[in-house]
Structure formats: structure tokens, C-alpha cells
Design an enzyme around this catalytic site. Structure first.
Site, PDB file in Angstrom:
ATOM      1  N   ASP A 144     -20.096  16.603  41.362  1.00  0.00           N
ATOM      2  CA  ASP A 144     -20.249  15.297  40.748  1.00  0.00           C
ATOM      3  C   ASP A 144     -19.650  15.233  39.343  1.00  0.00           C
ATOM      4  O   ASP A 144     -18.832  14.361  39.040  1.00  0.00           O
ATOM      5  CB  ASP A 144     -21.741  14.929  40.710  1.00  0.00           C
ATOM      6  CG  ASP A 144     -21.996  13.548  40.137  1.00  0.00           C
ATOM      7  OD1 ASP A 144     -22.219  12.619  40.920  1.00  0.00           O
ATOM      8  OD2 ASP A 144     -21.986  13.398  38.901  1.00  0.00           O
ATOM      9  N   VAL A 182     -21.662   9.768  41.438  1.00  0.00           N
ATOM     10  CA  VAL A 182     -20.523  10.074  42.308  1.00  0.00           C
ATOM     11  C   VAL A 182     -21.041  10.598  43.643  1.00  0.00           C
ATOM     12  O   VAL A 182     -20.650  10.115  44.714  1.00  0.00           O
ATOM     13  CB  VAL A 182     -19.569  11.095  41.652  1.00  0.00           C
ATOM     14  CG1 VAL A 182     -18.523  11.560  42.654  1.00  0.00           C
ATOM     15  CG2 VAL A 182     -18.887  10.477  40.444  1.00  0.00           C
ATOM     16  N   ASP A 183     -21.942  11.567  43.596  1.00  0.00           N
ATOM     17  CA  ASP A 183     -22.525  12.094  44.836  1.00  0.00           C
ATOM     18  C   ASP A 183     -23.303  11.018  45.583  1.00  0.00           C
ATOM     19  O   ASP A 183     -23.130  10.822  46.791  1.00  0.00           O
ATOM     20  CB  ASP A 183     -23.455  13.266  44.521  1.00  0.00           C
ATOM     21  CG  ASP A 183     -22.723  14.580  44.370  1.00  0.00           C
ATOM     22  OD1 ASP A 183     -21.590  14.690  44.865  1.00  0.00           O
ATOM     23  OD2 ASP A 183     -23.281  15.503  43.752  1.00  0.00           O
ATOM     24  N   MET A 184     -24.190  10.339  44.868  1.00  0.00           N
ATOM     25  CA  MET A 184     -25.049   9.359  45.539  1.00  0.00           C
ATOM     26  C   MET A 184     -24.246   8.150  46.005  1.00  0.00           C
ATOM     27  O   MET A 184     -24.494   7.606  47.090  1.00  0.00           O
ATOM     28  CB  MET A 184     -26.184   8.947  44.614  1.00  0.00           C
ATOM     29  CG  MET A 184     -27.098  10.117  44.275  1.00  0.00           C
ATOM     30  SD  MET A 184     -28.421   9.699  43.124  1.00  0.00           S
ATOM     31  CE  MET A 184     -29.533   8.802  44.201  1.00  0.00           C
TER      32      MET A 184
END
Length: 391
Positions: free
Chosen positions: A135, A163-165
Site C-alpha cells: 500500500d 490503496v489496499d482497501m
């Protein structure tokens, strides 16, 4: 509801995606490597042996430990894919292909209705193809650091792993699109999701501002680059955030502050004027706010239809009456976590299973697939299927 998802993903993006699906009825089988999903160790805090980080994104799933580096483990995975609707994985691009499990060469033919979603850092090709991505690294490389923080400050990571979520949410949308399309065509497909693509897509309005103006965006603190007033403001008691996105809202704000003259000031007539003169406007507004109780003012502004709110810490958010009213702070036995944000009227989501211990359902899952008990015992005895983490 009723769809079976084989989840080979670890860390955040993939597990967040599959938790969204699981909350709404998908049967998610979380297939973990022998050492387990590494975020089980990302603590403190912990519940038992599992970190809160893991617990927060893995409810409503069942866990099996499986060693896919062995041929026998890959045979077990192929068995699990019989009748599965979705396969989600976030291995380094090329890993599934090296294992003889590539979508185009193997899975597409064996399981024509399967939807295979891969989440990777940068994809498999291109200048950055195949490189690992986390991320914060992607935030740095896609400009997020450069527009975050106070004006003139050093580039700063966003405090939420969006970014990940965000990639997890995009992936959930993509999977649902593919499931809908399958109802028409009868076929599954491959979904190529990358942290990089999603982070670039989420860089709004900074990339579009740059493309239209040629001016490189910079950090503006809490102020919005395109709207004013849209910022934090000091009051006599607490800091608050006010957003007035059009002339009508600005005029209403000035009225509530007993400062109607500001809406007629040539410096602040239109949004473009207010953006140009944002520093002067902030001084004018704060000079009036410093005499006012911010919490009381926010209630008054909200009642008048103006977006405004005090700045809370995490504890205040968790205990806030509206968080509780919206079932976004929930408890079940020892489990205390965020609730389900998607509110469907006829088929609402639910919490049916608490986050699983590693390998908790290994035997149960293989039993469901009709595997004989002696074969299950053999696989566990050989360390192909696991019920306890390998240290």
C-alpha cells in the site's frame, strides 16, 4: 448469496474484498499457506493468537491450511474449485502459472464458469510488471504522498490503507460484474486487478486537475484544491470541518455566522474567487468562530443543511450514538468490530461466523467435498493440509 469463493489471498486487499462478499452470503473458503496469513501476526493487539488486524477483515469465512508448493496440495485446490464460482488470489504474477494453475492454460478449460480474480501490485507485464507492491509504496509511486499533509510539509503517507482497501472494493465490484455477465454468457473470465491501477484511478481530482491545467498539484493540508471554504477551522472549544460547495451554501454559512457581508464581498462572490482568496476567507471565518462553541455550531449548521462536523478521534467515533444507531460498532461474544456498511433492505448482510482460527475448518471443508476420512488423515499427516500453523 450462495456463491462459493476460494480465497487464496493474504494481507488486506483480497481479504477485505472477500469479507464484503462473505458479509452478504458468499461461502468463502480462506485457503492459507502453511505459515498462515501473515497479518495474523501483525499486532498487538491480539485476541488469542490472532492480531486485531486479521480479525477485522476475515469474518464470515472458513479457514483451511494448504501447502500449494506440493503437487498433492494443488490437486486438493483443483478439487475445491469444482463447483466454485470465484477464485481470488494475490500471488506474485506467474506463480499460479508455474504451479500449473494458470487461468488461460488450465483453469479456463477445466472450469469454464470460474471467475479468476488476481490482485497484484503492478500486473504481469509493462515496465513495472511482476514487481511486488504494498500500500505505502503504491501511495508513494502514484502521487498520494505528494498531495497529502500540510502545505510545504514533507510527502506524507495517508493514515488509512486506502490503496489496499480501495483495490479490495474495486475487486468486489469487478467480481459482481463478472457474475452478472456470466448469467448471460454462461462463462467465467479472468480479472486483472492491480494496486497501481486502482491508486491512479483514485487520484481524483489531482490527476484531472493536472491534465486540464498543467499545474502539478501539491499538498494543501485539510483544504480542498477546488472548493472553498472546505477546510478545518478553529473555534472557541474544538476544531471543526466546514464544507460549502456552492454559492447558496456559502451564503447560508455566512448567515449562520452573522456575517452576511462576507457573501457580498468581491473577494468571495463565487467559488473561484473563494479558492483564489482562501487564506483571507479563512481569517474572516475564524475571527468569528473563535467566539463560538464549535460542537454547538456544528449541530446548528447541520440542522440548517450545511455539511459540518467536529474532528473526532477513533474512540469518539466508535462510541458515537450515530455509529451505534447505524450498527457500525458491533459486538458478538468477544468480537467487537466495525459493522456492515452496505444496507440492503430485503437481503441484508449478517455476521454468521467469527474470524476463523488457522485451519479451523480443514477437515470440515474436505468432508463436504466427499473426501474419505483416511485420505484426509493422510494429507494432514503429510503436512499437505494443515490444522495448525507451521512455524
Amino acid at each position: 448469496r450462495g456463491k462459493r469463493v476460494i480465497d487464496l489471498s493474504r494481507v488486506l486487499g483480497g481479504p477485505y474484498c472477500t469479507q464484503v462478499l462473505a458479509d452478504h452470503g458468499a461461502d468463502v473458503l480462506k485457503i492459507e499457506p502453511p505459515q498462515g496469513d501473515e497479518v495474523r501476526d501483525w499486532g498487538p493487539p491480539y485476541h488469542g493468537e490472532d492480531a486485531a488486524y486479521f480479525i477485522g477483515i476475515n469474518r464470515n469465512k472458513r479457514s483451511m491450511g494448504l501447502d500449494l508448493t506440493h503437487h498433492e496440495g494443488r490437486e486438493v485446490l483443483l478439487r475445491l474449485l469444482e463447483g466454485a464460482d470465484v477464485l481470488l488470489e494475490n500471488y506474485k504474477p506467474g506463480t499460479m502459472e508455474r504451479w500449473g494453475l494458470g487461468y488461460e492454460n488450465v483453469l479456463k478449460e477445466k472450469f469454464p464458469r470460474l471467475i479468476h480474480c488476481r490482485i497484484s501490485g503492478f500486473g504481469s507485464d509493462g515496465p513495472l510488471g511482476g514487481f511486488p507492491g504494498y500500500d505505502a509504496i503504491i501511495q508513494a509511486m502514484t502521487g498520494w504522498f505528494s498531495v497529502n499533509g500540510e502545505s510545504g510539509s514533507n510527502p506524507t503517507r495517508l493514515g488509512v490503507a486506502m490503496v489496499d482497501m480501495g483495490t479490495g472494493l474495486y475487486s468486489a465490484v469487478a467480481i459482481l460484474m463478472a457474475l452478472a455477465e456470466r448469467q448471460l454468457s454462461g462463462f467465467g473470465q479472468y480479472i486483472d486487478m492491480t494496486l497501481y491501477d486502482c491508486a491512479v484511478s483514485l487520484m481524483h481530482p489531482h490527476i484531472v486537475n493536472y491534465n486540464m491545467s498543467g499545474t502539478i498539484p501539491v499538498a494543501t493540508g485539510n483544504a480542498h484544491p477546488n472548493i472553498s471554504p472546505y477546510d478545518t477551522f478553529r473555534t472557541r472549544t474544538v476544531d471543526i470541518f466546514i464544507g460549502a460547495g456552492n454559492n447558496g451554501a456559502f451564503a447560508k454559512l455566512c448567515k449562520e455566522l452573522s456575517a452576511a457581508e462576507l457573501s457580498e464581498d468581491a473577494r468571495f462572490l463565487n467559488n473561484s474567487d473563494r479558492v483564489k482568496n482562501r487564506d483571507e476567507l479563512k481569517v474572516e471565518i475564524e475571527s468569528r468562530l473563535m467566539k463560538i462553541d464549535g460542537s454547538v455550531l456544528c449541530e446548528r449548521l447541520l440542522a440548517a443543511g450545511l455539511p459540518a462536523g467536529p474532528i473526532y478521534n477513533t474512540a469518539q467515533v466508535v462510541s458515537h450514538p450515530h455509529t451505534i444507531h447505524r450498527n457500525m460498532s458491533i459486538e458478538k461474544d468477544w468480537y467487537k468490530m466495525t459493522g456492515i456498511p452496505i444496507k440492503l433492505s430485503r437481503t441484508p448482510g449478517s455476521i454468521r461466523r467469527l474470524p476463523p482460527r488457522f485451519g479451523e475448518h480443514s477437515r470440515e471443508i474436505l468432508n463436504e467435498y466427499g473426501m474419505p476420512a483416511e485420505q484426509i488423515d493422510k494429507l494432514i499427516g503429510e503436512g499437505i493440509v494443515l490444522e495448525k500453523r507451521r512455524k
